[in-house]
Structure formats: structure tokens, C-alpha cells
Scaffold this motif. Structure first.
Motif, PDB file in Angstrom:
ATOM      1  N   PHE A  61       7.311   1.731  -0.192  1.00 43.13           N
ATOM      2  CA  PHE A  61       8.737   2.313   0.363  1.00 43.13           C
ATOM      3  C   PHE A  61       9.171   1.865   1.893  1.00 43.13           C
ATOM      4  O   PHE A  61       8.191   1.860   2.640  1.00 43.13           O
ATOM      5  CB  PHE A  61       8.865   3.534   0.278  1.00 43.13           C
ATOM      6  N   THR A  62      10.353   1.650   2.077  1.00 42.93           N
ATOM      7  CA  THR A  62      10.879   1.153   3.356  1.00 42.93           C
ATOM      8  C   THR A  62      12.412   1.991   3.499  1.00 42.93           C
ATOM      9  O   THR A  62      12.815   1.848   2.377  1.00 42.93           O
ATOM     10  CB  THR A  62      11.243  -0.245   3.551  1.00 42.93           C
ATOM     11  N   GLU A  63      12.574   2.972   4.447  1.00 42.62           N
ATOM     12  CA  GLU A  63      13.560   3.556   4.523  1.00 42.62           C
ATOM     13  C   GLU A  63      14.081   4.257   3.206  1.00 42.62           C
ATOM     14  O   GLU A  63      15.387   4.301   2.863  1.00 42.62           O
ATOM     15  CB  GLU A  63      14.627   2.670   5.333  1.00 42.62           C
TER      16      GLU A  63
ATOM     17  N   ASN B 288      10.574  -1.222  -1.752  1.00 39.93           N
ATOM     18  CA  ASN B 288      10.696  -2.668  -0.850  1.00 39.93           C
ATOM     19  C   ASN B 288      10.342  -3.692  -1.579  1.00 39.93           C
ATOM     20  O   ASN B 288      10.418  -4.875  -1.043  1.00 39.93           O
ATOM     21  CB  ASN B 288      10.207  -2.526   0.642  1.00 39.93           C
TER      22      ASN B 288
ATOM     23  N   LYS C 295       2.582  -8.179  -2.807  1.00 45.06           N
ATOM     24  CA  LYS C 295       3.693  -8.246  -3.813  1.00 45.06           C
ATOM     25  C   LYS C 295       3.007  -7.951  -5.157  1.00 45.06           C
ATOM     26  O   LYS C 295       3.371  -7.052  -6.173  1.00 45.06           O
ATOM     27  CB  LYS C 295       4.657  -8.998  -4.050  1.00 45.06           C
TER      28      LYS C 295
ATOM     29  N   ASP D 254       7.451  -3.524  13.171  1.00 42.64           N
ATOM     30  CA  ASP D 254       7.033  -2.776  12.298  1.00 42.64           C
ATOM     31  C   ASP D 254       5.618  -2.557  12.088  1.00 42.64           C
ATOM     32  O   ASP D 254       5.111  -1.430  11.797  1.00 42.64           O
ATOM     33  CB  ASP D 254       7.803  -3.446  10.925  1.00 42.64           C
TER      34      ASP D 254
ATOM     35  N   HIS E 185       2.278  -7.267   3.942  1.00 40.28           N
ATOM     36  CA  HIS E 185       3.148  -8.366   4.310  1.00 40.28           C
ATOM     37  C   HIS E 185       3.752  -8.620   5.389  1.00 40.28           C
ATOM     38  O   HIS E 185       3.922  -9.805   5.877  1.00 40.28           O
ATOM     39  CB  HIS E 185       4.456  -8.069   3.226  1.00 40.28           C
TER      40      HIS E 185
ATOM     41  N   ASP F  46       9.976   6.536   4.941  1.00 33.72           N
ATOM     42  CA  ASP F  46      11.538   6.690   4.969  1.00 33.72           C
ATOM     43  C   ASP F  46      12.157   6.525   6.446  1.00 33.72           C
ATOM     44  O   ASP F  46      13.228   6.550   6.490  1.00 33.72           O
ATOM     45  CB  ASP F  46      11.886   8.260   4.341  1.00 33.72           C
TER      46      ASP F  46
ATOM     47  N   LYS G 161      13.469   3.476  -0.047  1.00 35.83           N
ATOM     48  CA  LYS G 161      13.739   2.960  -1.258  1.00 35.83           C
ATOM     49  C   LYS G 161      12.425   1.997  -1.465  1.00 35.83           C
ATOM     50  O   LYS G 161      11.766   1.531  -0.469  1.00 35.83           O
ATOM     51  CB  LYS G 161      14.993   1.978  -0.891  1.00 35.83           C
TER      52      LYS G 161
ATOM     53  N   TYR H  22       3.444  -3.378   1.723  1.00 35.83           N
ATOM     54  CA  TYR H  22       4.115  -3.898   2.795  1.00 35.83           C
ATOM     55  C   TYR H  22       3.640  -3.972   4.118  1.00 35.83           C
ATOM     56  O   TYR H  22       3.785  -4.930   4.764  1.00 35.83           O
ATOM     57  CB  TYR H  22       5.740  -3.134   2.819  1.00 35.83           C
TER      58      TYR H  22
ATOM     59  N   SER I  68       1.816   1.211   0.107  1.00 27.85           N
ATOM     60  CA  SER I  68       3.032   1.143   1.117  1.00 27.85           C
ATOM     61  C   SER I  68       4.459   0.568   0.158  1.00 27.85           C
ATOM     62  O   SER I  68       4.809  -0.881   0.995  1.00 27.85           O
ATOM     63  CB  SER I  68       2.879   0.410   2.501  1.00 27.85           C
TER      64      SER I  68
END
Length: 457
Positions: free
Chosen positions: A216-218, A222, A374, A173, A230, A143, A220, A227, A214
Motif C-alpha cells: 500500500f501507498t497512501e 501500489n 511485483k 521514500d 522497489h 497511508d 491504496k 514496494y 508493503s
């Protein structure tokens, strides 16, 4: 990332290229001396409002580190500030935004590894309860935006923070928002290193899938399962990736040296300080032509530092580092070394694992690597089918390798039980990220805050 305590000005000056392969050759050990070194990172958050604590705030990262003294850990300082703790179980250090990492001691078996992990987690959780801090075992902050995160007072991180945006869009990141589990393993000879490097590099995407954690990003989803994995695709192409040359005829220490000489530098450590050398050439350093240290040639410690600044899926120093997995809870911290020890530390298992992947072509390996963040277990393997089709067979090979080692605990159990979390993932066909997404889309009703209530450790 490595923690330096001294400039090592008394180290030998590097005069010939032959010296550059010395750290790798020095890593050769007889089978009975092979050890297991496990590293794992976790996010730290304040239990009152879930913010990521700064270094200096009351009850923050500095206080958390220093509280480890009660368990016998000793401070490591940089610029007068504690940036790590050292003890019998290795080193507790800081990743760039305050992620807490244990770089464990070199241990003989997985029973010791899992006990070490348990001791560490019990210690930090006990301190966390007093300081109002909790810990998350995920591959990426679920988040937090970059702007929400602090930067720890380590000189190399200042340099990397400035340099990352020059070479990729996701490097910050990687530094600030990700966590991983890694295991470091030995080899007996150059030929043994080559077979282990090739096998583990080809199968690294399977570890990425099994440990994908992983999504979720911020706050939501992703669109990815890992991620974190990625992110490495757009961090810095000069120092990441699947290293096609590892699979070429003639690969060995010298070829890896040539690769590292082409990796741009980050820094030079002198007199307790990091000198910014980002983007400069180690080849120029060897000639005494490094612009930030004119006339000075590198020492062995400078080369060892440089070896730690490449981030491929498998990395060679004086041991091999498996780098494909997202962060996760206690049982998966134990499962990652179990997977790789099972595959690489028994010759029969290593041969069987190599037989599975030896016919894969480079284009297929690259496609697998790029699709696994993905698709997870549905990522395509080069010979047709998906990772799902070989995952069970790979686990069986690892299980046989661990059984052949015959390392028993006090109860008479061998090391195969540590693979159970992975066997459950393969049996269900659902990786950890997919289970989190099920919760998000179901019980959590599209809210991310409940992730802090998931038992991460």
C-alpha cells in the motif's frame, strides 16, 4: 543506520590502501565465535488518530526513547538530544522519520535472538500503552505521504535528505516511509566470506518475496508486493543493487574496497557534528584533498562510517548484512535470521545452497531482482521456473543446516521451529502482502484504516 558517539580523533590515519581491507579481515572469526546480530524496524503511530509522532511532541519519539530508561537503557546524545538508547540488548535507535529500530546484541543462537526480540517488543508496547502509541510491523507506511512525516534530529539525516533527490526519485521514500528486518552474520576467512556473499546475494530476492509486506501507498494498493524493495531501484544507483563484481573471479576484500571507494561520500563526523560531504570522493579524502576538510586525511573511523553508507542487497563491513526483507511481526523477525543462519552457518547447507544458484547468470539475477517486488514468489529464476519452484528446497536446506547446528533451548528444541512462518507462506503460496490485499479487497471494503487493527507484533 549506525549511531556515532565520538569523533575517534585518536584513530590511526589511513596512510595506505592496505588499511582499507583491515576492518573486513578483522571480522574473520573461528566457527565457535560466530554470532547472530538481528536488526528490526517498526513504525510508531498515535493510537488516537494514527499520525506519526514528531520527536518533540508530548508523548512523542523523544519521550518514548527516554521511557526505556526504566528497563535499564541509557541515552545516547547528539547535539544535546537523545537519538538512541544503549543497553544489554544492543541499541534502540531512530530511523529518519521516527521509525524505531533495535540493533540487537551479537548472540550465539536463535533462541536468544527471539527472546531478545520479545523483550524489546514487550518493553516498547508497555511504554506505548502509557503514551498512547502503537507499532506497525510493515515494510512501508500504508497511508502516509512524505509530507505527513517528521524528520528526526540526526545530522546525517539532514545531509541525506538534501542529497537524495539529486540521485534518485525514491530516496526520500526509503528514508521516511520504509522499515526492514536484517541479520548480520560472520565468516571465518576471505574464502568463506566470498561463498557466503555470493550465495546470499543470489538468494536475497527469495527473502524479499517471502517477507514482502508493503503493498500500500497512501491508502491504496501500489501494484507491488514489496514496494520497499522497489524503492531501492531508484534511490541511488551508485550505492545499491546486486553487485555483479561479487560473482567475478578474484572477488575478495580488495575488490569490495575498490567498490566502496567509488561510492560517493555522505559525511564526515568531527567533534560531535556531521560535516556535509555528499557526493564527494573518498579517494580525494585519502589524498588530503577533500574540499570540506582540506589537508586532512581520513581515519579508520571515517572509513567505517563510509562502509555504512552503501546499501546493496548484501553489505560487507566486518560481517555480512542480509538486507532484502520487509519489516514484519515478531515471528518473522525470528524467521529471517533462522533462514540465513540455516543456509550460511553449516557448511553442508552452504554448499547445497550455492549449488542451487552457482549457474545463474548475471542477467538472470538482475531480472529476478527487478521483478520480485511485483511478482513475489512468481518472479522468474535464471535457470527457468520461478522462486516458487525452489522456495521449498531452500527452506529444507536451511532446516537441515539448523538441525546440524544442534543448538537446543531449555525444552530441548532445536532452532528449526523458527522457520515455520516461512514454511506456511511457501505451503500456501501467498506472501504476507497478498494476504493484506485479500483483506483490503474483502473484509476492509477498500479502506486502509483497519490495517492498524492487524496484530503486527
Amino acid at each position: 543506520m549506525s549511531t556515532r558517539e565520538a569523533s575517534d580523533r585518536d584513530d590511526p590515519v589511513i596512510e595506505t590502501l592496505d588499511q582499507l581491507a583491515a576492518p573486513m579481515a578483522a571480522g574473520e572469526k573461528p566457527r565457535e565465535a560466530w554470532r547472530i546480530g538481528t536488526e528490526h524496524e517498526k513504525f510508531v503511530y498515535d493510537t488516537s488518530d494514527h499520525h506519526a509522532p514528531s520527536y518533540d511532541e508530548e508523548g512523542g519519539i523523544r519521550d518514548l526513547l527516554l521511557a526505556l530508561e526504566e528497563f535499564g537503557w541509557e541515552p545516547i546524545l547528539e547535539g544535546g538530544k537523545v537519538i538512541a538508547m544503549k543497553g544489554a540488548d544492543g541499541t534502540v535507535s531512530l530511523e529518519p522519520a521516527g521509525q524505531l529500530e533495535l540493533s540487537g546484541a551479537p548472540l550465539e543462537n536463535l533462541h536468544q535472538t527471539c527472546a531478545e526480540t520479545g523483550r524489546h517488543l514487550n518493553q516498547v508496547k508497555a511504554i506505548g500503552e502509557r503514551l498512547g502509541k502503537g507499532f506497525l510491523g510493515l515494510g512501508m507506511w500504508p497511508d502516509k505521504a512524505r509530507a505527513d512525516l517528521p524528520l528526526m534530529p540526526k545530522g546525517r539525516y539532514d545531509i541525506m535528505t538534501r542529497h537524495m533527490p539529486r540521485v534518485g526519485s525514491l530516496g526520500l521514500d526509503m528514508m521516511l516511509r520504509t522499515c526492514t528486518i536484517q541479520v548480520n552474520l560472520d565468516y571465518s576467512s576471505e574464502a568463506d566470506m566470498v561463498q557466503k556473499f555470493r550465495t546470499s546475494l543470489a538468494l536475497q530476492p527469495l527473502a524479499t518475496a517471502l517477507f514482502a509486506n508493503s503493498p500500500f501507498t497512501e491508502g491504496k494498493p501500489n501494484g507491488m508486493l514489496s514496494y520497499r524493495s522497489h524503492i531501492w531501484s531508484d534511490t541511488d544507483p551508485a550505492r545499491t543493487g546486486m553487485l555483479p563484481f561479487v560473482f567475478e573471479e578474484g572477488f575478495g576484500y580488495e575488490r569490495y574496497v575498490e567498490y566502496m571507494l567509488d561510492v560517493p561520500m555522505y559525511f564526515v563526523f568531527r567533534d560531535g557534528k556531521y560535516i556535509d560531504a555528499a557526493g564527494l570522493s573518498f579517494r580525494d579524502f585519502l589524498k588530503g584533498e577533500l574540499s570540506v576538510l582540506p589537508g586532512e586525511k581520513p581515519r579508520i573511523s571515517d572509513w567505517n562510517d563510509h562502509l555504512s553508507t552503501a546499501f546493496p542487497e548484501v553489505r560487507l563491513k566486518s560481517f555480512l548484512e542480509m538486507r532484502g526483507a520487509d519489516g514484519g511481526p515478531w515471528n518473522r523477525i525470528c524467521a529471517l535470521p533462522a533462514l540465513w543462519v540455516g543456509l550460511l552457518y553449516d557448511q553442508g547447507a552452504l554448499d547445497a545452497a550455492w549449488d542451487l544458484v552457482k549457474d545463474w547468470d548475471m542477467e538472470g539475477r538482475e531480472t529476478l531482482r527487478s521483478s520480485v517486488p511485483k511478482l513475489g514468489l512468481d518472479a522468474p529464476i535464471p535457470t527457468g521456473g520461478t522462486l516458487r519452484d525452489i522456495a521449498g528446497e531452500v527452506l529444507d536446506i536451511a532446516r537441515q543446516g539448523l538441525a546440524a547446528r544442534g543448538r537446543l533451548n531449555a525444552s530441548g528444541d532445536n532452532e528449526t521451529g523458527y522457520l515455520e512462518p516461512l514454511a506456511e507462506i511457501v505451503a500456501s503460496g501467498r506472501v504476507p502482502a497478498q494476504r493484506l490485499l485479500d483483506l483490503y479487497n474483502g473484509e476492509w471494503q477498500g479502506e486502509i484504516a483497519p490495517v492498524y487493527k492487524v496484530k503486527s507484533f
